[in-house]
Motif scaffolding. Structure first.
Motif: not given
Lengths: 475, 477
Positions: A238, A242, A321, A352, A356, A358, B71, B172, B174, B181, B201, B204-205, B208, B220-222, B225, B228-230
């Motif tokens: 998936a 994507r 990172r 964003g 995303s 990541h 996907g 949803w 972006r 914003r 997941y 993220v946008a 951020s 799990r995917d967030l 991330a 990784r993004l701290g």
């Protein structure tokens, strides 16, 4: 900073260069690019245009380049392919190395002509049996000179190229005596293609029991917990889907692309306002660079009466990172908004999109697949690279030297990287060079109907970013 | 025990230590963040039950959902759902939202999310729910949390009916980030100093776009991330659902309660002292079932339950569990006032035998007054009274308005009011649920208040209610 400390800086930097590019074998990714190369449509050639404040003394320039090739061994090495692809290609000293083949000078009337020459030079394929670089010093321009250096990706990627150049340049205008050189090593006998293939095969056979065991273990796990393996495979699939499909379709204003007509444009901007716009949008300089290009393309589309809302943009994402300059990068596509007028908002939107990526576990898919594809005939690798969806524009940011440097007595005014066009209409590289952002743009001339308009729009895009960064006052 | 995890307490302290005021925004995602689970699934489940869904629509929905998981475009499922709503009345749908909120969604609001929302509200931040859901799902939750602003997907309504289209993009990924914003620009919110909480997941946008993002119970995917993004990750406890074991324990508890009542009354009859028998029955009927259900109590200022007797005990009311909890706390010599209709409620009937409540017939005010006169007599003769001044149970821990009855009685009988704050009974036993979940009930007994009179009653009630709110918001340690 005093001259003597500048010297120490230089010497330390130069000493560190000797360790650069030590491994004899090409990495899996380099191998893939090397074997899959179909120049210029699927090119691995990057070009740097270095603006100099004056034409350097030719003899001193040649001597300095000679010294550089002794310091960085790889500049005198060529790639040796095994007879059958059981092993990675290897670097070996080229016994026929002749500096004169790689370095020459030409006279041009002005900078525009120099850029035309540079593009033509980049379009000509390398002799793959020689060291993979070529340098031309362009003289005769009214304001200074330019050194154009063309490098194959197997030798250095654009990041490595800028790093290498910033390392080799000098902190001062005067000549530095007693520069360090690579301690002379006895040239190893060059390995023959058949030897390489046999060695590779032997290594494969030696690792066969271990890899068979690992495969068996994987099959065992899959059999024991099929639902876990299936779920994981589906999630990976998936993610791949994507990454490949969930971006905007290519813009009709940026096609048809042939990849055979390269035009080089250069733009520059003060770096501080660029960083400020990035900060205001909550992003990095990379995000600001993408937003800048989108701003220019937004104007271009508007001028051409097109209403495309978003375009696919290729960006580089660190696999380590997020904001570190890690070593592992993946290229990925984002949907770059063309509809956002406000530069700061555009930076935030780009931010964003990039972050995303990541969440995608398949981000390193090309990296993961590279060793496998290298065992197949090169056309397989080539078509795999082609199927990776092509963006309208690639945008890349590269850290250059923190302050102005010198090459054989001439001050470096700017350093522009012009990347290849692997399926894209534009490749944009922003190099930070002292207090200036040097933006090199390679445009596919067959994809852009009005090149002059595009250049004007990109310049307006730069202007827009700079004034947005200055609007809030000094930092 | 504060009842909040160390990580949440730390997050709240960071909010308190950070910048204050409306220029700081706090954006909360709805599904999976403020509430556990998906409100859309609750709505869809209701449509399925009501047979509003044709087999073809159901199939299309399932295929689209699976494709989204694999996907494909995950927002298409929502568009399929919106399209199916074409021609429906907006008002009816809003009513459905309210109904589903009371019956289902209210119980899924995470207690610790609520604590975070309240921390931002105390800091004067501009708090908003930012979600791809529609306002029919969000508004009841937001209202309950006291959140004024919604940044959400809007549906086009013509002549009071949905057209099946959305007004602008679905918020949803972006588009949610872009919506936030735009909201920030319109409300002069400084995003760099703002907070956002999300779990998907696709968030993220959205996350951020602020300076202080938090991945809350992340997908799990967030989670990958965020690592990784701290970004900080907060894992909140979900509202406990009714498990089979919990149901079994509840049955045992009910049996225990009845056994306790029987034993107590038998004891009283044997001793020839009905009052002692009642007290014994209360003890057994509350201690036994709570022990069996695995419910214990953590009581602050327990001594205040005994310093002023007889008294009128007032408590906030969220759950049927409140009554056994208070019975356990007060232990002896008390009764309650209950409406006559509740007399035959199977859950109340056992207790009513034990504590002999004062039944009020609300439809007959003369009889009600007579009953209350009798109650005043009983209080004066030593029986304390327990009253829920909110009148009814609230669907969520939000405090309802206080009625005056309890305080009039205190003035007439000349006894003090002892306030008892119950924190999480609603979580252990949901409003409309018969299932009791194991856990610890947090109880705080406030300072008893004496000398009630009609003159300053309204002000004192308001002040007391404020104390309840303050205690619920910042649980004393």
């Amino acid at each position: 900073m005093s001259d003597s400390s500048m010297d120490t800086d230089d010497l330390a930097r130069w000493a560190s260069v000797t360790g650069w590019s030590a491994t004899p074998e090409l990495t899996p990714m380099q191998t893939l690019l090397w074997r899959a190369e179909r120049h210029p449509v699927q090119s691995s050639t990057s070009t740097v245009v270095i603006d100099l404040d004056r034409a350097p003394d030719w003899d001193r320039f040649v001597a300095a380049t000679e010294w550089g090739t002794r310091l960085v061994r790889r500049l005198r090495q060529r790639v040796v392919e095994p007879a059958v692809p059981t092993a990675a290609p290897t670097w070996a000293d080229d016994p026929t190395f002749d500096l004169a083949y790689h370095l020459r000078r030409e006279r041009v009337a002005d900078r525009e002509e120099m850029l035309v020459h540079a593009a033509q030079m980049a379009l000509r394929p390398f002799d793959r049996t020689r060291p993979l670089w070529e340098g031309v010093l362009f003289e005769g321009m009214p304001d200074g000179a330019a050194y154009v250096l063309k490098i194959h990706h197997a030798l250095a990627d654009p990041l490595g190229m800028v790093q290498l150049l910033s390392m080799l340049q000098s902190g001062r205008r005067d000549h530095t005596p007693r520069k360090p050189v690579h301690e002379e090593v006895d040239a190893l006998p060059e390995p023959g293609p058949v030897d390489l293939a046999v060695t590779g095969l032997r290594a494969d056979i030696a690792s066969l029991p271990a890899s068979t065991l690992a495969s068996a273990r994987r099959v065992g796990t899959a059999a024991a917990r099929p639902q876990v393996v299936l779920a994981s495979a589906l999630r990976y699939g998936a993610s791949v889907r994507r990454l490949l499909t969930r971006t905007a379709p290519p813009s009709p204003e940026l096609s048809p692309r042939t990849g055979r007509m390269w035009s080089f444009l250069t733009l520059h901007a003060p770096i501080d306002p660029m960083r400020e716009v990035a900060r205001l949008g909550g992003g990095t300089l990379d995000d600001a660079a993408v937003a800048l290009v989108l701003g220019g393309l937004r104007r271009y589309h508007a001028r051409r009466g097109s209403t495309v809302a978003e375009i696919p943009v290729g960006v580089r994402v660190s696999l380590d990172r997020a904001d570190d300059l890690g070593n592992r990068f993946a290229g990925a596509l984002i949907s770059g908004p063309l509809a956002i007028e406000d530069p700061v908002d555009r930076v935030a939107a780009v931010r964003g999109e990039v972050l995303s990526l990541h969440t995608e576990r398949a981000l390193e898919v090309l990296d993961a697949a590279a060793p496998l594809m290298n065992r197949m005939p090169s056309f397989v690798g080539a078509s795999a690279l082609r199927t990776a969806a092509a963006p309208d524009a690639f945008v890349l940011t590269l850290p250059g030297p923190p302050r102005r440097r010198y090459m054989a007595g001439a001050q470096v005014q700017g350093m522009y990287v012009l990347g290849p066009l692997p399926g894209a209409a534009l490749t944009v590289c922003l190099v930070t060079c002292g207090d200036t952002a040097c933006i090199g743009v390679n445009v596919d001339g067959s994809a852009v109907a009005d090149l002059v308009a595009l250049e004007e729009c990109l310049a307006e895009g730069v202007e827009e970013m700079v004034s947005a960064g200055q609007a809030v006052g000094p930092m | 025990m504060s009842g909040l995890s160390a990580a949440v307490t730390e997050a709240i302290e960071a909010i308190e230590a950070g910048p204050q005021g409306p220029a700081v925004g706090a954006f909360f995602d709805l599904d999976g963040t403020l509430v556990a689970g998906y409100t859309a699934a609750t709505f869809y489940g209701d449509r399925l039950k009501g047979r509003d869904v044709s087999p073809a629509e159901f199939l299309r929905t399932v295929v689209t959902a699976v494709d989204g998981e694999l996907g494909g475009d995950p927002t298409r499922i929502a568009h399929v759902a919106f399209a199916a709503m074409r021609g429906e009345s907006e008002e009816a749908f809003a009513d459905l939202g309210e109904r589903l909120f009371r019956s289902k969604i209210a119980g899924t609001i995470r207690r610790e999310s609520r604590a975070l929302v309240m921390a931002h509200q105390r800091a004067g931040h501009t708090v908003a729910v930012a979600s791809a859901a529609t306002k029919y799902q969000i508004a009841p939750v937001a209202r309950d949390l006291g959140v004024e602003h919604l940044v959400c997907t809007r549906l086009v309504v013509e002549d009071g009916q949905f057209t099946g289209a959305t007004d602008g993009p679905m918020l949803w990924g972006r588009h949610k980030a872009s919506g936030v914003r735009t909201f920030a620009r319109e409300h002069a919110v400084d995003l760099a100093r703002s907070y956002a909480y999300g779990n998907g997941y696709e968030d993220v946008a959205f996350l951020s776009s602020v300076g202080h993002p938090t991945a809350l119970n992340p997908h799990r995917d967030l989670r990958a991330a965020a690592a990784r993004l701290g970004w900080p990750v907060l894992d909140l406890s979900d509202p406990v659902g009714g498990s089979l074991i919990a149901a079994g324990r509840t049955a045992a508890a009910l049996a225990g309660m009845n056994a306790g009542v029987g034993l107590g009354l038998a004891y009283g009859m044997a001793r020839g002292d009905l009052k002692e028998g009642r007290n014994a029955a209360i003890r057994l009927a509350t201690q036994l079932p709570m022990a069996l259900a695995g419910v214990s109590m953590d009581v602050l200022h327990q001594e205040r339950l005994w310093t002023h007797r007889p008294a009128i005990f007032v408590a906030n009311h969220q759950s049927a569990l409140d009554i056994p909890v208070l019975g356990r706390l007060l232990e002896r010599d008390f009764t309650i006032v209950a409406k006559k209709e509740a007399r035959w409620d199977p859950r109340a009937v056992v207790g009513s035998v034990v504590i002999d409540p004062a039944w009020i017939d609300r439809s007959d005010s003369a009889s009600a007054r007579a009953t209350l006169d009798g109650v005043v007599e009983r209080i004066r003769s030593g029986t304390s009274l327990m009253i829920f001044p909110e009148g009814t149970r609230s669907a969520t821990p939000v405090l309802g308005p206080f009625r005056k009855g309890a305080f009039h009685l205190a003035a007439q009988a000349g006894v003090p009011v002892v306030p008892i704050v119950l924190r999480n009974t609603g979580e252990l036993m949901r409003r409309s649920s018969l299932v009791l979940n194991p856990g610890v009930v947090d109880v705080c007994v406030l300072e008893p208040e004496t000398d009630w009179s009609v003159d300053d009653m309204s002000e004192r009630i308001a002040a007391l209610r404020a104390k309840f709110e303050e205690t619920l918001a910042r649980w004393p340690k």
